[in-house]
Structure formats: structure tokens, C-alpha cells
Design an enzyme around this catalytic site. Structure first.
Site, PDB file in Angstrom:
ATOM      1  N   GLY A  77      31.942  36.603  72.873  1.00 24.08           N
ATOM      2  CA  GLY A  77      32.473  35.818  73.982  1.00 24.08           C
ATOM      3  C   GLY A  77      33.612  36.518  74.701  1.00 24.08           C
ATOM      4  N   ARG A 121      25.679  38.933  72.391  1.00 28.53           N
ATOM      5  CA  ARG A 121      25.907  38.565  70.991  1.00 28.53           C
ATOM      6  C   ARG A 121      24.895  39.175  70.028  1.00 28.53           C
ATOM      7  NH1 ARG A 121      29.852  34.741  70.577  1.00 28.53           N
ATOM      8  NH2 ARG A 121      30.406  33.600  72.473  1.00 28.53           N
ATOM      9  N   ASP A 156      32.683  39.323  63.438  1.00 21.62           N
ATOM     10  CA  ASP A 156      31.294  39.740  63.232  1.00 21.62           C
ATOM     11  C   ASP A 156      30.999  41.069  63.923  1.00 21.62           C
ATOM     12  OD1 ASP A 156      30.509  37.712  61.579  1.00 21.62           O
ATOM     13  OD2 ASP A 156      29.582  36.492  63.131  1.00 21.62           O
ATOM     14  N   LYS A 183      39.163  41.481  69.143  1.00 25.21           N
ATOM     15  CA  LYS A 183      39.071  40.532  70.251  1.00 25.21           C
ATOM     16  C   LYS A 183      38.630  39.162  69.763  1.00 25.21           C
ATOM     17  CE  LYS A 183      35.669  39.081  71.448  1.00 25.21           C
ATOM     18  NZ  LYS A 183      34.342  38.491  71.687  1.00 25.21           N
ATOM     19  N   THR A 184      39.306  38.127  70.151  1.00 23.14           N
ATOM     20  CA  THR A 184      38.818  36.745  70.078  1.00 23.14           C
ATOM     21  C   THR A 184      39.946  35.816  70.480  1.00 23.14           C
ATOM     22  OG1 THR A 184      38.082  34.903  68.676  1.00 23.14           O
ATOM     23  CG2 THR A 184      39.237  36.675  67.559  1.00 23.14           C
ATOM     24  N   ASP A 196      40.109  32.864  69.686  1.00 20.46           N
ATOM     25  CA  ASP A 196      40.328  31.914  68.597  1.00 20.46           C
ATOM     26  C   ASP A 196      41.489  32.312  67.690  1.00 20.46           C
ATOM     27  OD1 ASP A 196      38.211  30.514  69.588  1.00 20.46           O
ATOM     28  OD2 ASP A 196      36.829  30.972  67.959  1.00 20.46           O
TER      29      ASP A 196
END
Length: 549
Positions: free
Chosen positions: A79, A143, A174, A200-201, A203
Site C-alpha cells: 500500500g 501486492r 511482508d 515502509k508502512t 501502520d
């Protein structure tokens, strides 16, 4: 293409670099001691025979050897997160500092581009058009997981055809697990292609001692906090609504916690605490209703509640219910698919265990329908589609109605529900993310120049000015453990959940009682890119608390 005045001004922003990289990506490398894994050490060692145990690296300015010309590939995976373009810009500039003839190729639409040989050469004009911008539109993302020998061989062929000797994979846990697997495959087969990862994220669940934060978290939380602050102001102006706001973060509640620290809402649920206390859905509803009733008794029939996206999966009884529903619906797929929606709910109630049926019966009708009808291709309930904010708002309303009948609540309860998700994923990066991402990319070039593989780019000490940032790299294997995925043991980077004994949660826990009773909202306002450093160069509350002595 038309651009806004802000875009034009941001294009001229020059991101800061750690001192080790200020003179270019040719650096002096200091090696630490050999590393291990966070858990399941022998299993991780057996899988990553050639990359396990590499040392932590710290860079210093001072490299002087001339570097031969190389070609490098870059992939955006998963994402979107603010700052991805700056990672690529930093990588590009770092490679050019090593050798002006170095080339950078972007594989299109994520890892799929590497497997299918879809790419574009990145030029000065392309990079300059995307500096300090949000989004992943420069080369796109995807993804697709890189985990089979067939994919690894395709990657080898396509890299060799372009003369690529290093790959940089920009992604989350992941994606970087896949990067580590690819690095091991190449090295164990004596294929001279390096693999470097970047964290990266939005979240915020990819972090540890060496990776202080994943990029994009800072910007996304500031976007959400601006919106929450606006809603808090509206709530305190209209004085007639409770706003239930769901925030991104399926596997961890870092966003909900950071936004709570920035805005001081009346309620913020932290999924990890729910799991730790083994709270039922009824207990969560009771706690929210108690805050609503107390505020109402004080003449305040309004408030703001923050809810993490993944809450539902942290409630033990709901986790059991979903597991039972998955099995029940999959085992009776043909029969269930032929039923009317309402009949599916009746079928579930009649065939679940007594305990799960009782939980299912307490849920609002709309949520029951979602659980029975919205399934993925594997027949599993699509938890991310469950409107948790709406579910809790309805269940609290039902609880308050019962309390009113008992004479325990005399106020009014009207709700508005919101979900803030995509709004934060492609925002123009904050100064922190613009600097941090550029440094991560430039640092990745330094790791390539140092001949390393299976490493993640690491930039630390970021609560201090950039002149004190520390650049280097950590072996991805040291972040690994073994988890059970689809019936098989898999090596994966361990997700960083909210630590209930950590300083950010402890500070929140010390204040939430006060915030619940009072209207203590903070209004952060929009991200500021220009002006005094104390306004423009902020870091997250989470990072400040974690790094505080």
C-alpha cells in the site's frame, strides 16, 4: 500538467541528510558483532544459510574509492505511504554520487513488474517531477509476493538482461521478508545481485531498536489528526454528536495511539490492551457507555471516540466467532450461496456453537449480514470490511437505551461515524518524512556501494536534528521469526505491536481518564511545510516518548 502553488514550492525543498551521507554515498563502513534473530533462531539460521548472522553496519563520511558504473532496480511494494517518491529520489541521487553514469530502473506496478519484465528507466526529469510529492504514481505499486523459485529465476533473468546488479525493495514487513528471501536465493546460488530493503508502512508496525519508525507513519497520522481535531472542534461547537472514528491499522494500533496523543479524544481503544485483558465486546461497549453517561451527566452530550481498524480481531470471543463462521460457511458454500441474505444469518445462528451464537446474536443486524455475506475468494470473512465504528455506535446506543430504562442515563446520544484511511496514504510528506525518506533512499545507495545484500536501510536518532542522524544498515534476518501461515511455518519479520509497558501507551493511559471527563481536544491543524522549525519539523509523539530518557 498543472500543479498547485504548494507543489511548485515543495519541489524546491532540499531534504536534509545524515552527516555520514552529506558528502555522497561512498562511505566508511563500521561493522558491529554478528547478529541473530528475534526468535526461532535455529530455524531462521537454517533457512537463511548465507545471509544469517551479518553484522549491524554504521556509516561514517570518508569513503574515497572510485566506484564502477552499475545499474540498479527499484520496486514499490504494498500500500501507498507518503514519502515513497523521496526514497526513490534519494536512491537516485545516492547512486549518481557514486558514479554519474549509474542507471536506475523502476519496475512497474510492484513486484509483478520484476516478474513480468515491465520497467522504465528513471531519468532526471522523472525524478525531479516527483520530489517531495505523495503517492506511488511514479512507477506504481502492487501486492504480488516474491516467494517462489520460479519468481526468483524470472527476477534473475530480467535483472541480468538490464545489467542490474542490485535491487531495492520499498515495502512493509511482508515485502521486506520477500526481499530477504530473494537476497538469500541470489547469494546461495552465486548470483551477483544485491537486495536492499526500505521500511515502509503507515501502520507503524515495522520498527525496532534499529528502525525507529516506518516511513509514512508521521505524515498519515498528521493528516488523520488534523481531521480528528476538526471533528473535535465541530463536536464542541454543535454539542449534540458523538463521533465514532475508525482509523487505519489492522494488525497494530499505533495510528490510533498516535492520533490520540496528538488530539486528546474522550475515548481511544487500543486493540493490544483489549487482547491483553481478554475483553469481551460487551465490556468494550459498557466502558464506552459509561464515559458517554458520565459526560452527559455533566451536561456534555457529545464526544470523540477513536477505534483501530483491526479491533474486531483482537476481541477473543469475536476471533473465535469469525473462525467458526469461516469454517461453517466454507463447508456449506453451495448451500449458503443459494440462500437469501436474512436466511444466511438464521443458518449461522442455528449452526454456531452456543457461545459463538450468543455473541453473534448481540451484533447489529447489518454487521451480522456483513459477516455472512462479505467473504474473500477463499471463503473467509473479510474483516477489514466490517464497519466497526458503526457497530460500536449502534451497540452503545442499545446499551444506553437499557440504562435509560433503569434510570441510569437521562441524556441524549446521537452519533456520526467516520473511517479515515485512504485520506492519509498519499499526502505530500511532512518535512520529517521528506527528510527521512530521502535519507533512507540515499542510505540504500550507500549499502549497495558497500557491497551488502539482505540489509534494510536504517537511519536513527531522528528526534534530533538531521546533523545528528545515524546512517547504516541492519540484516533483515535479525528481525525474523517463524509464524504459522496457511498451515505452514513461514519466516516473517515480526510485527511491532503497541507495547503496553512502553512509554507512549503509559503516557496515554495516565491521561485518558482526564480526557474522558473533560473536553480537552487539541487541534493540530494541517501539516506545515514552511515556517519556524518548531512548527514544521515536528516528530510524532510516539517517537518523542520512545526516545525520551
Amino acid at each position: 500538467m498543472s500543479i498547485s502553488p504548494l507543489q511548485k514550492a515543495r519541489a524546491a525543498y532540499a531534504p536534509k541528510l545524515p552527516p555520514a551521507l552529506a558528502g555522497g554515498a561512498n562511505v566508511k563502513v563500521n561493522e558491529g558483532v554478528p547478529t541473530t534473530a528475534v526468535a526461532d533462531v535455529e530455524k531462521i539460521r537454517a533457512i537463511f544459510k548465507t545471509t544469517f548472522g551479518s553484522p549491524v553496519l554504521t556509516f561514517e563520511a570518508g569513503g574515497s574509492a572510485a566506484a564502477k558504473a552499475i545499474n540498479v532496480g527499484v520496486i514499490l511494494s504494498g500500500g501507498q505511504a507518503p514519502g515513497g517518491h523521496n526514497v526513490i529520489a534519494g536512491l537516485y541521487d545516492g547512486l549518481k554520487s557514486l558514479n554519474k553514469t549509474n542507471k536506475l530502473y523502476g519496475f512497474l506496478k510492484g513486484p509483478d513488474g520484476l516478474v513480468k519484465d515491465e520497467y522504465m528507466e528513471l531519468t532526471d526529469a522523472i525524478i525531479d517531477a516527483h520530489r517531495n510529492t505523495g503517492g506511488f504514481d511514479m512507477i506504481g505499486s502492487g501486492r504480488t509476493k516474491l516467494e517462489t523459485d520460479e519468481q526468483f529465476e524470472a527476477a534473475r533473468r530480467h535483472c541480468e538482461a538490464l545489467g542490474i546488479s542490485a535491487l531495492v525493495i520499498i515495502g512493509g514487513d511482508d515485502s521486506n521478508t520477500n526481499a530477504c528471501m530473494l537476497a538469500e536465493y541470489f547469494k546461495s546460488h552465486s548470483i551477483p545481485i544485491q537486495v536492499i530493503g526500505c521500511p515502509k508502512t503507515i501502520d507503524g508496525d515495522l520498527k525496532n531498536e534499529w528502525i525507529e519508525t516506518s516511513f509514512g507513519f508521521d505524515t498519515a497520522c498528521r493528516v488523520y489528526s488534523e481531521l480528528i481535531g476538526n471533528i473535535g472542534r465541530d463536536a464542541n461547537s454543535a454539542k449534540k454528536y458523538w463521533h465514532f472514528i475508525k482509523l487505519m491499522g489492522r494488525s497494530a494500533s499505533h495510528i490510533a495511539l498516535e492520533c490520540a496523543l496528538q488530539t486528546q479524544p474522550n475515548i481511544a481503544i487500543i486493540s493490544e490492551e483489549v487482547a491483553e485483558k481478554k475483553m469481551t465486546l460487551g465490556q468494550i461497549v459498557d466502558e464506552i457507555a459509561a464515559v458517554v453517561a458520565a459526560r452527559s451527566a455533566a451536561g456534555m452530550n457529545f464526544g470523540v471516540a477513536l477505534i483501530p481498524e483491526g479491533l474486531i480481531e483482537f476481541v477473543p470471543e469475536i476471533k473465535v466467532l469469525i473462525s467458526e463462521l469461516n469454517d461453517l460457511l466454507a463447508a456449506n458454500a453451495e448451500k449458503v450461496d443459494a440462500m437469501e441474505k436474512a436466511d444466511k444469518v438464521k443458518f449461522a445462528l442455528a449452526n454456531l456453537t452456543k457461545e459463538s451464537a450468543a455473541v453473534f446474536a448481540t451484533l447489529p443486524a447489518g454487521i451480522q449480514m456483513q459477516l455472512c455475506n462479505d467473504r474473500d475468494p477463499h471463503g473467509n470473512v473479510q474483516v477489514s470490511l466490517i464497519e466497526t465504528e458503526k457497530m460500536l455506535a449502534e451497540m452503545v446506543a442499545t446499551k444506553l437505551k437499557a440504562m435509560k430504562a433503569e434510570g441510569k442515563f437521562n441524556g441524549k446520544f446521537s452519533t456520526q461515524v467516520h473511517f479515515f484511511g485512504y485520506e492519509g496514504r498519499c499526502a505530500a510528506p511532512s518535512n520529517y518524512d521528506a527528510d527521512y525518506c530521502y535519507s533512507l533512499g540515499y542510505n540504500a545507495a550507500a549499502l549497495i556501494g558497500a557491497g551488502r545484500t539482505g540489509y534494510m536501510s536504517s537511519v536513527r536518532n531522528t528526534t534530533k536534528p538531521a546533523s545528528e542522524w545515524i546512517a547504516g544498515g541492519i540484516p533483515i534476518t535479525m528481525m525474523m521469526n517463524i509464524e504459522r501461515r496457511h498451515g505452514h511455518d513461514k519466516p516473517v519479520i515480526r510485527k511491532a505491536l503497541v507495547e503496553l509497558d512502553g512509554k507512549p501507551f503509559a503516557f496515554f493511559a495516565s491521561k485518558r481518564g482526564e480526557w474522558a471527563k473533560e473536553t480537552a481536544y487539541v487541534y493540530p491543524g494541517p501539516i506545515q511545510y514552511f515556517g519556524p522549525s518548531e512548527v514544521c519539523d515536528l516528530v510524532t509523539k510516539t517517537l518523542m516518548l520512545e526516545q525520551s530518557k
